[in-house]
Motif scaffolding. Sequence first.
Motif, mmCIF file in Angstrom:
data_model
loop_
_atom_site.group_PDB
_atom_site.id
_atom_site.type_symbol
_atom_site.label_atom_id
_atom_site.label_comp_id
_atom_site.label_asym_id
_atom_site.label_seq_id
_atom_site.Cartn_x
_atom_site.Cartn_y
_atom_site.Cartn_z
ATOM 1 N N THR A 1 0.827 -1.199 0.000
ATOM 2 C CA THR A 1 0.000 0.000 0.000
ATOM 3 C C THR A 1 0.863 1.250 0.000
ATOM 4 N N ASN A 2 0.338 2.294 -0.605
ATOM 5 C CA ASN A 2 0.958 3.610 -0.622
ATOM 6 C C ASN A 2 2.367 3.615 -1.207
ATOM 7 N N THR A 3 2.632 2.720 -2.161
ATOM 8 C CA THR A 3 3.880 2.792 -2.906
ATOM 9 C C THR A 3 3.537 2.821 -4.378
ATOM 10 N N HIS A 4 3.948 3.889 -5.050
ATOM 11 C CA HIS A 4 3.658 3.999 -6.475
ATOM 12 C C HIS A 4 4.522 3.008 -7.246
ATOM 13 N N ILE A 5 3.989 2.525 -8.393
ATOM 14 C CA ILE A 5 4.748 1.497 -9.127
ATOM 15 C C ILE A 5 6.050 2.063 -9.673
ATOM 16 N N GLY A 6 6.052 3.375 -9.974
ATOM 17 C CA GLY A 6 7.298 3.993 -10.430
ATOM 18 C C GLY A 6 8.390 3.925 -9.373
ATOM 19 N N GLU A 7 7.981 4.057 -8.097
ATOM 20 C CA GLU A 7 8.955 3.940 -7.003
ATOM 21 C C GLU A 7 9.549 2.538 -6.960
ATOM 22 N N TRP A 8 8.663 1.541 -7.145
ATOM 23 C CA TRP A 8 9.162 0.159 -7.152
ATOM 24 C C TRP A 8 10.175 -0.045 -8.268
ATOM 25 N N VAL A 9 9.838 0.467 -9.465
ATOM 26 C CA VAL A 9 10.746 0.279 -10.600
ATOM 27 C C VAL A 9 12.092 0.926 -10.301
ATOM 28 N N ALA A 10 12.061 2.169 -9.783
ATOM 29 C CA ALA A 10 13.317 2.858 -9.491
ATOM 30 C C ALA A 10 14.145 2.068 -8.481
ATOM 31 N N SER A 11 13.472 1.526 -7.449
ATOM 32 C CA SER A 11 14.205 0.784 -6.430
ATOM 33 C C SER A 11 14.765 -0.520 -6.971
ATOM 34 N N LEU A 12 13.949 -1.224 -7.770
ATOM 35 C CA LEU A 12 14.426 -2.500 -8.312
ATOM 36 C C LEU A 12 15.609 -2.264 -9.237
ATOM 37 N N GLN A 13 15.599 -1.112 -9.951
ATOM 38 C CA GLN A 13 16.748 -0.818 -10.810
ATOM 39 C C GLN A 13 17.971 -0.497 -9.974
ATOM 40 N N LYS A 14 17.752 0.146 -8.828
ATOM 41 C CA LYS A 14 18.905 0.428 -7.959
ATOM 42 C C LYS A 14 19.471 -0.862 -7.384
ATOM 43 N N LEU A 15 18.604 -1.866 -7.233
ATOM 44 C CA LEU A 15 19.079 -3.159 -6.714
ATOM 45 C C LEU A 15 19.757 -3.993 -7.790
#
Lengths: 204, 230
Positions: free
Chosen positions: B103-117
């Motif tokens: 909840t309360n996490t935009h999908i763009g944030e997930w993409v940015a984080s997964l790319q950082k990982l």
Amino acid sequence: MTQQQSKIKELVSIGIYTAVYFLVVCFSTALLKLTVPIFNSIMIPALNALLAGIVYLLVLDKVNRFGALTTIGSVTGLFFLITGHFPLAFVPGVVFSLLADLIQYKTQLNQKVKLYLGYTLFSFGLTGPLLPLWFMKRAYINELASRGKSQAYIDHVFSAITSTSFIVCIISILISSVIGMMIGLKIYRKYFAAQEGSINADEG
Amino acid sequence: MPTRVNFDPRTKLIIVLLTTLIFILNISFMIEIIFVIFLSCLLMLNGNHKLGVIYLVIFSLLILCNLTIFSEINDSWSILGSFLLIGGRRILPTLMAATFAMTNTHIGEWVASLQKLKLPFNLILPLVIVFRYFPTLLNNTKAIFKALKFRGLITNKFELILHPIKGLEYILVPILVSTDTIATELSSVVFIRGMGNQMPHTSIYANRFQWLDWLVIVVSVLLMIGGIVI
């Protein structure tokens, strides 16, 4: 540039088939939750294997390349991981889909044998959600032990549950994935074989 | 009280993983209670005040049932009942962590984080497509149900459960036929948005660890270590 475009299209197709596969998983989970009151998660992989044959066939048809099945298994696992429902489902999801991929593209078996064997292995990838049952069991055993029950009593309670449920689970997956592949092939021949026809699993 | 803290998606991922670890290791009862309270605090900080309270109530009800109704385990019914109760209590923290993550996490944030990982692009793109396409898929399924009813092929949804194979054919074949068009459309969208670019992507989401992220991670690790030692 066109090469990159076709690669993107393949990846997008993989994503879409993963979503369809996920829909089938949700459908079979909901069906079992409504009909079987307890311990229904044992039957989820089997029912899903029964229904998802056509999705597997179309993935092989549209994205005919080593790695497609592994990607689907890993993405399903990642989805489980982020949603946190069954975080351990990641491991079997990747391992079994990789095995299915190896069988489909790196072995010289008969086409029909490949399809059935690969699909059976792919179906085992969903056994990940069952792992919590085993850990719950350990927590329960600890609780029993702390209440002063003897080890023999605990063994007696659990011997039947684990071994039978484990064997029932595996056999049901084996049987239903073979039947599921038959159903999938039937639907494939009826609707899709005329358009694509890259899978040739007819007798012979 | 509109206070809400933005957590980094990586923190959320770490919390999910740690919760799983705690679920596997057999931690002591005290630590379990503390950890559940900790998770519900996180949920409230994340903006789901109601859910945090509901989870706490469920947890205390489960403990109460376990201590009162099933204090004696002798016949098979109490074995089954207490097994389900303890199992439910064990699964609850994982569900809470999942709610916290989703909840309360935009999908763009997930993409940015997964790319950082440093996750491979071949995995991120299908995952994004799953997130993007799944709601559409549910809508399409509803539309197919309507069309089937309109043509008199089924009268209600339970008919599909009675004839699963026929239901499968009626529902899945239209979806699968339409996938080809949708794949073409979505891949051109992906291409136009430049997601296939080989260079490192930029994102409007900063996604940096703040002191609160570090605090949450340190506290949960300490709780886990405490759970193992005690």
